[in-house]
Write an enzyme that holds these catalytic residues in place. Structure first.
Site, PDB file in Angstrom:
ATOM      1  N   GLU A   1      -8.621  60.658  -7.844  1.00  0.00           N
ATOM      2  CA  GLU A   1      -9.635  60.224  -6.925  1.00  0.00           C
ATOM      3  C   GLU A   1     -10.533  61.441  -6.540  1.00  0.00           C
ATOM      4  O   GLU A   1     -11.683  61.037  -6.158  1.00  0.00           O
ATOM      5  CB  GLU A   1      -8.869  59.378  -5.876  1.00  0.00           C
TER       6      GLU A   1
ATOM      7  N   SER B   1      17.062  10.529  13.979  1.00  0.00           N
ATOM      8  CA  SER B   1      17.854  10.070  14.982  1.00  0.00           C
ATOM      9  C   SER B   1      18.262  11.221  16.012  1.00  0.00           C
ATOM     10  O   SER B   1      19.038  11.160  17.019  1.00  0.00           O
ATOM     11  CB  SER B   1      19.362   9.749  14.178  1.00  0.00           C
TER      12      SER B   1
END
Lengths: 785, 177
Positions: free
Chosen positions: A197, A477
């Site tokens: 880079e 339930s």
């Protein structure tokens, strides 16, 4: 860090050339030009000063940012605590204690047989400092027999170990980061970055014209992008400060800021910031920034554990994280990686041999995309939410807070193992499409409402959709206890033995359609006692009872229990047309487990500052919301659910003496499998189902309850011991709910709130029995006169 | 008065004849435990079927812990620590100590009562009332502690200006003497 200094301003002194008035236009033109240049320079100078301010502010802020550390609940050891030898040893290992026969320093231990000698570490808690001690712990029959302070020769009533750190996060970052210090970064990474880079990183001043041209030339020669023209500093500026907009103006701004950055800070500081900031991938809405996080995301390993072939792959990603995504474009990623490796060899920063070895590897990516810096992402998610509810973002920022959570580290890890395994076996046993069965679990302390474990995914490590907090599903339930509690709160009309009608009912809905609920076994059971209707989860009886009570009252009970989500007061509510998340269900059942006292569920105990000052406690709060006596009655019915009702398979895993209380929940077509219940020490809620909402083939009992029971078997040590309220008495009744005595066949004792016990006698009680009873009552009154 | 004596005599007679185990029953399995339930440790531990379990499980699950009725030294130490903090006015630190005690002995009504006391000192009256009520629920049978709790509740109601409720609480306390 460079000392801040005023940036030397360069101003050009404008000198007017002394010329004759023979060429006025040229003179005025030059004046204009010079004044324009002067203005431009002033503007540039001012703008530079502004950028300078921006650069330094942001850089300081992010650089010195400290992670907030999240700790699990510390283990407290006392005489009598159930703790096996292996459990204590595991705890010491988890806390990174070293074996040392001499106990050379704090954080060492040494075991011989069932005796541990430990030198503990000092730790600052919210309520004070726990000093380092020399301790001897003796274990007998899987429990702590004694704890002695060997230096003082005294007994230690309570020993608090330092807590396990279970995560860290940066409050100002929405996504998890793993920040690394430059000294901890593998040299290969630095070498790779410089090579690919920014070759002149250590020489340039932020921008390098030489680099641009050299890179251009190299790329032409190589026929591909082998070098970047932007410096690392420029890339950092791009990532750090600016949006992704690309324009010439942006480029100029970027260059200026890069120069400013280099002016103020050292190379190593800039490199460190770059390593922690650079964008390296995307997963849905989550962006992966920094090599620390990327290492974990791609390889599921910490950065300092990576090998050259892995480092090279990450370096290659910098140019295009999506383009070179190793999971989606493995070939490209490999090619890029190999290019990086070759360049590194060419530059002389990587030996040939290492390059050759590295190239033999495939991408070597982990199949598991870890997105969290914590091992317990679901729990950490909960902590973050509770924190953000109580703290403003600014207050939380960068201060390195110590957050003491309620997580029980051992319990969580045990539960995760069991949860995973059980789901896998259920998947197989019921032939569910592989990978489709999902689930969630929340475990709290029965008293006090501290959340000790959270699982949000069938794969608990996975940091994605947190089903424990966000999967809002119909509860079926599980709602029924609220209906029965509403009834029992009215003792003059309803008791556990009141007969209710389990027969067909049809109700006209708002749409005009008829709603005709059915029982699970499609039968009608006629007149049944209230407790039996709940134990066997009869739908018809529940609806009949609920309609008698009126649905809005049931809704109110749910709200009192702690349900905060909107509840639609339609009859279908009675059978569970109410959607909640697992944690909301836990909150509701916590009130039942807590004798009718609402206590908000908590994941945080206390917060201290970075220098250990007590900042905030999250103390225990309760509020009585329903009658403890009514809750007592209900809880005995919930115990029947477990002993003889739909929850009875739990006792294949736990001894009956545990007297568990709980409720199964199943929704239409078996889309959701729920179980909520408690033992003496823990309350737990389990949900199983599919994200695509297709039928899961599991009922509450065959699915969620199995998970619940296996987990409880591993973690629970105490039986449910309901404290009988002063205004509750036990009365013998016959199967029809009439008063009896123990000599009657089929008579059983039930609890009743005083004054509500049945008055009508069963025929099995003869006149002698009745007279005796009356005499006994009179005798009692006589004594109390 | 005569009829009363006759009934009394009859009762004594019948007492001698009948087996009066009727009024001291341990409740039947269905319907939960009574106040002085037998704890499992007094019966032989049940063996559970062994399933294929992980290494950590032995297949035999020990019966649940016997509830300890005397206070553990650990709890005593924490209560003492909380007391010290409270005297220094450091109420949130006192609460933290008490919460550690709750984690160790969650059903111990005295700890909940101490929590109520601290809240009262902090002038958090509603919280004090709730915590004292919780303590009472757990303190069934302990009249001394219950009375203490009702007095605390009465104080809190007074300070809230709810004199009716305060009087009711005072009466409850008095009835426990």
């Amino acid at each position: 860090m460079a000392k801040p200094r005023n940036k030397p301003k360069t101003t050009k002194k404008v000198t007017k050339p002394r010329k004759g008035k023979s060429q006025p236009s040229r003179g005025s033109f030059r004046r204009l030009l010079f004044s324009l240049i002067a203005v431009a320079l002033v503007v540039i100078a001012a703008y530079s000063a502004y950028l300078d301010h921006v650069v330094r502010n942001q850089f300081e802020g992010k650089r010195w940012e400290l992670a907030a550390n999240v700790y699990a609940n510390p283990v407290e050891v006392y005489q009598g605590l159930p703790l096996s030898i292996s459990q204590l040893e595991t705890l010491l290992v988890d806390l990174h204690y070293r074996r040392s026969s001499r106990l050379a320093s704090a954080g060492t231990y040494h075991r011989s047989g069932n005796v541990f000698n430990i030198r503990t570490r000092v730790f600052d808690f919210f309520d004070g400092r726990e000093e380092s001690k020399d301790i001897r712990i003796r274990i007998n029959s899987n429990a702590v027999a004694s704890i002695k302070n060997t230096r003082l020769g005294t007994d230690v009533p309570l020993l608090r170990f330092e807590p396990v750190q279970v995560g860290s996060f940066y409050p100002s970052h929405k996504e998890d980061r793993i920040l690394v210090k430059i000294s901890e970064v593998p040299q290969t990474l630095i070498d790779g970055l410089i090579t690919i880079e920014d070759r002149d990183f250590y020489q340039h001043y932020g921008v390098s014209v030489k680099s641009i041209f050299r890179a251009l030339w190299a790329n032409i020669k190589a026929g591909g992008v082998v070098q970047g023209g932007s410096t690392l500093t420029q890339q950092l500026v791009k990532n750090f400060y600016l949006s992704s907009e690309r324009s010439l103006w942006r480029k100029i701004k970027e260059a200026m800021m890069a120069l400013i950055l280099e002016y103020h800070y050292q190379k190593d500081d800039i490199l460190e910031a770059y390593i922690n900031e650079v964008f390296l991938g995307q997963d849905g809405a989550r962006s992966i920034n920094g090599f620390g996080m990327a290492s974990v995301f791609y390889f599921n390993q910490p950065l300092n554990a990576l090998k050259p072939h892995q480092v090279a792959l990450l370096v290659g990603l910098v140019k295009g994280p999506s383009y070179y995504d190793p999971r989606r474009h493995a070939k490209r990623a490999l090619k890029r990686r190999d290019l990086v490796l070759d360049e590194m060899v060419r530059m002389g920063v990587l030996p040939d041999q290492q390059r050759d070895i590295a190239k033999r590897f495939s991408t070597d990516i982990s199949s598991f995309k870890r997105l969290s810096s914590s091992r317990f992402p679901a729990f950490l998610d909960l902590v973050k939410r509770q924190l953000s509810r109580d703290y403003k973002e600014e207050e939380l920022s960068s201060d390195g807070l110590n957050i003491f959570s309620t997580l029980d580290y051992t319990l969580q890890t045990q539960t995760e193992k069991i949860f995973k395994k059980t789901l896998q076996s259920l998947n197989k046993r019921y032939g569910i499409e592989p990978g489709k069965l999902q689930g969630a679990m929340v475990i709290t302390r029965r008293e006090g409402g501290e959340i000790v474990a959270v699982i949000g995914d069938r794969n608990p490590d996975f940091d994605g959709f947190n089903r424990a907090l966000d999967a809002v599903r119909p509860v079926g339930s599980l709602v029924k206890p609220a209906v029965y509690l509403t009834a029992l709160s009215n003792p003059s009309h309803y008791t556990l033995t009141s007969l209710i009608d389990d027969s067909a009912i049809s109700l006209k809905q708002q749409s005009g359609e008829l709603w005709e609920p059915k029982n699970y076994d499609k039968k009608e059971h006629g007149q049944v006692p209230l407790h039996a209707a709940l134990t066997h989860s009869y739908n018809l009886a529940t609806v009949n009872l609920g309609m008698e009570l009126k649905v809005p009252r049931v809704k109110r009970t749910l709200e009192e229990l702690g349900v905060r989500r909107e509840i639609k007061p339609y009859p279908s509510l009675l059978l569970g047309a109410l959607s909640l998340s697992p944690i909301e269900v836990a909150q509701m059942y916590q009130t039942l487990a807590g004798d009718g006292f609402f206590t908000p569920l908590r994941s945080i105990q206390s917060v201290t500052s970075n220098d250990h000052r007590a900042l905030q406690g999250y103390p225990l709060n309760v509020r009585q919301v329903v009658s403890p006596s009514a809750v007592y009655l209900l809880n005995t019915a919930l115990q029947s659910v477990m002993s003889t009702g739909t929850g009875r398979s739990a006792y294949q895993y736990l001894p009956r003496e545990y007297s568990l209380a709980g409720k199964t929940g199943t929704t239409d077509e078996l889309r959701d499998s729920w179980f909520a219940g408690f033992s003496g020490d823990y309350l737990a809620v389990v949900w199983l189902g599919r994200d695509d909402n297709k039928p899961s083939k599991l009922t509450g009992a065959s699915g969620a309850l199995q998970v619940w029971s296996k987990v409880m078997q591993a973690i629970s040590k105490q039986a449910v011991n309901l404290t009988q309220p002063e205004d509750v008495e036990y009365i013998w009744v016959d199967p029809l709910g009439r008063r009896a005595n123990e000599f009657c066949a089929d008579a059983v004792q039930y609890p009743y709130i005083k004054g509500s016990a049945p008055i009508e006698y069963s025929p099995c009680v003869g006149s002698v029995g009745r007279t005796l009873k009356r005499a006994g009552d009179w005798f009692n009154d006589f004594l109390n006169e | 008065m005569n009829t009363k004596l006759i009934y009394l005599g009859l009762l004594i007679l019948l007492t001698g004849c009948a087996d009066l185990s009727m009024y001291n029953q341990v409740p039947a399995p269905i319907g939960g435990t009574a106040q002085h339930g037998n704890y499992p440790a007094e019966r032989a531990p049940a063996t559970v079927k062994t399933y294929a379990l992980e290494d950590e499980q032995t297949g035999y699950m020990a019966p649940p812990e016997v509830a300890v009725t005397t206070e553990r030294p650990a709890v005593v130490a924490l209560l003492g620590g909380a007391q010290q903090f409270s005297e220094q006015g450091q109420y949130s630190l006192a609460l933290a100590k008490l919460e550690r005690a709750v984690r160790i002995s969650p059903k111990n009504p005295q700890i909940w009562s101490e929590l109520a006391k601290i809240r009262l000192a902090q002038q958090q009256y509603e919280m004090a009332i709730s915590l004292a009520k919780k303590s009472n629920v757990l303190a069934a049978g302990d009249r001394v502690l219950q009375r203490h709790n009702w007095l605390l509740i009465a104080d809190s109601f007074s300070l809230l200006g709810q004199t009716n409720a305060a009087n009711k609480a005072k009466n409850k306390a008095a009835s426990l003497l």
